[in-house]
Design a protein around this motif. Sequence first.
Motif, mmCIF file in Angstrom:
data_model
loop_
_atom_site.group_PDB
_atom_site.id
_atom_site.type_symbol
_atom_site.label_atom_id
_atom_site.label_comp_id
_atom_site.label_asym_id
_atom_site.label_seq_id
_atom_site.Cartn_x
_atom_site.Cartn_y
_atom_site.Cartn_z
ATOM 1 N N GLU A 107 -7.350 9.278 -13.823
ATOM 2 C CA GLU A 107 -8.211 9.889 -12.806
ATOM 3 C C GLU A 107 -8.074 11.411 -12.837
ATOM 4 O O GLU A 107 -9.071 12.137 -12.727
ATOM 5 C CB GLU A 107 -7.847 9.326 -11.432
ATOM 6 C CG GLU A 107 -8.234 7.854 -11.286
ATOM 7 C CD GLU A 107 -7.698 7.218 -10.015
ATOM 8 O OE1 GLU A 107 -6.980 7.907 -9.259
ATOM 9 O OE2 GLU A 107 -7.994 6.038 -9.780
ATOM 10 N N LEU A 108 -6.857 11.895 -13.011
ATOM 11 C CA LEU A 108 -6.631 13.340 -13.092
ATOM 12 C C LEU A 108 -7.235 13.923 -14.361
ATOM 13 O O LEU A 108 -7.791 15.027 -14.354
ATOM 14 C CB LEU A 108 -5.126 13.632 -13.023
ATOM 15 C CG LEU A 108 -4.496 13.444 -11.644
ATOM 16 C CD1 LEU A 108 -2.972 13.301 -11.750
ATOM 17 C CD2 LEU A 108 -4.851 14.622 -10.730
ATOM 18 N N ARG A 145 -1.861 18.926 -19.351
ATOM 19 C CA ARG A 145 -0.612 18.348 -18.832
ATOM 20 C C ARG A 145 -0.749 16.847 -18.561
ATOM 21 O O ARG A 145 0.199 16.089 -18.769
ATOM 22 C CB ARG A 145 -0.182 19.054 -17.541
ATOM 23 C CG ARG A 145 0.234 20.501 -17.699
ATOM 24 C CD ARG A 145 0.565 21.091 -16.346
ATOM 25 N NE ARG A 145 -0.578 20.979 -15.440
ATOM 26 C CZ ARG A 145 -0.494 21.150 -14.115
ATOM 27 N NH1 ARG A 145 0.672 21.411 -13.551
ATOM 28 N NH2 ARG A 145 -1.581 21.050 -13.354
ATOM 29 N N TYR A 146 -1.909 16.435 -18.107
ATOM 30 C CA TYR A 146 -2.096 15.026 -17.763
ATOM 31 C C TYR A 146 -2.177 14.164 -19.033
ATOM 32 O O TYR A 146 -1.633 13.058 -19.072
ATOM 33 C CB TYR A 146 -3.343 14.853 -16.893
ATOM 34 C CG TYR A 146 -3.305 15.702 -15.646
ATOM 35 C CD1 TYR A 146 -2.220 15.640 -14.780
ATOM 36 C CD2 TYR A 146 -4.326 16.603 -15.350
ATOM 37 C CE1 TYR A 146 -2.167 16.430 -13.629
ATOM 38 C CE2 TYR A 146 -4.286 17.392 -14.201
ATOM 39 C CZ TYR A 146 -3.203 17.309 -13.357
ATOM 40 O OH TYR A 146 -3.140 18.099 -12.235
ATOM 41 N N MET A 147 -2.821 14.683 -20.070
ATOM 42 C CA MET A 147 -2.846 13.964 -21.344
ATOM 43 C C MET A 147 -1.442 13.896 -21.945
ATOM 44 O O MET A 147 -1.050 12.873 -22.509
ATOM 45 C CB MET A 147 -3.804 14.654 -22.320
ATOM 46 C CG MET A 147 -5.265 14.554 -21.937
ATOM 47 S SD MET A 147 -6.344 15.382 -23.145
ATOM 48 C CE MET A 147 -6.258 14.212 -24.504
ATOM 49 N N GLU A 148 -0.695 14.999 -21.826
ATOM 50 C CA GLU A 148 0.675 15.012 -22.344
ATOM 51 C C GLU A 148 1.529 13.962 -21.634
ATOM 52 O O GLU A 148 2.300 13.233 -22.270
ATOM 53 C CB GLU A 148 1.285 16.401 -22.160
ATOM 54 C CG GLU A 148 0.660 17.460 -23.061
ATOM 55 C CD GLU A 148 1.064 18.872 -22.665
ATOM 56 O OE1 GLU A 148 1.733 19.031 -21.626
ATOM 57 O OE2 GLU A 148 0.696 19.814 -23.391
ATOM 58 N N ALA A 149 1.393 13.880 -20.311
ATOM 59 C CA ALA A 149 2.168 12.900 -19.545
ATOM 60 C C ALA A 149 1.763 11.478 -19.918
ATOM 61 O O ALA A 149 2.609 10.579 -20.032
ATOM 62 C CB ALA A 149 1.979 13.129 -18.048
ATOM 63 N N LEU A 150 0.460 11.256 -20.142
ATOM 64 C CA LEU A 150 -0.021 9.923 -20.534
ATOM 65 C C LEU A 150 0.530 9.534 -21.902
ATOM 66 O O LEU A 150 1.007 8.406 -22.104
ATOM 67 C CB LEU A 150 -1.545 9.900 -20.555
ATOM 68 C CG LEU A 150 -2.183 8.562 -20.942
ATOM 69 C CD1 LEU A 150 -1.862 7.488 -19.917
ATOM 70 C CD2 LEU A 150 -3.699 8.713 -21.104
ATOM 71 N N GLY A 151 0.502 10.470 -22.843
ATOM 72 C CA GLY A 151 1.054 10.193 -24.164
ATOM 73 C C GLY A 151 2.522 9.836 -24.110
ATOM 74 O O GLY A 151 2.977 8.912 -24.802
#
Length: 235
Positions: free
Chosen positions: A63-64, A73-79
């Motif tokens: 969602e973010l 940052r959100y893609m990095e956290a998801l990865g």
Amino acid sequence: MKRALLLLLLAIGAGNLSAQTANDSLPKLDPKLKASLNAVDQIGYQMAMRYSDPQMAKTKLFELMVRNPEDLRYMEALGSLYFDGGQFASAALVAMDILQLNDKNVGALEVAAYSLEQLGALDRALPHFESLYLLTGDNFSLYKSAFIQYNLKRYDEAMNSVTMLVKNAKADEKIGFPKSQTETQEVSMKAAALNLKGLIYLDQNSMAEAKTAFNEAISLDPAFDQAKENLKKTN
């Protein structure tokens, strides 16, 4: 693992879809509403992580990401969540999308390199390990590059990497080698590099050079079990 690699290759073949591309046609939110929704989802993500609920954490990150395609940052956290959960194909795809936007993102390079290695896609993992070394000067990334080059039978490249590693390895750098299913033996990076040098020579049937390299590794780390076992192959 083979199925995961096949799905990864199919996804790559279909083309990379970054969060930025996916959101080009979405309507723009009022800044105050966007900030409010971001705050709610960030709290939800933090709570999900606190309560060890990675699935809900991923949902909040998606969602973010949709709302903030420019914020990596959100893609990095998801990865990282995918990688930590052993979902290596998903982790690799997220990381490679990040690298499409910023090819010097160290975190994404690490996730891509190790995920692809876990999937057995060594030829795809190698460029990421090489980039990591060039960007960071991290000798472990150089060792991983050399080891993959050796496994791919790219012996000249592997020997060049090993030569650099022997020259540049620091005295306090260590690397782990499995002794058993539950034990790991730590040896110096330079000894590990010399052991790999011996393996390269061994593959090329250069027994005298291999023996010299293994003996040098053992002289640096007398308890280096793998080097001792490899030395026996030269007799």
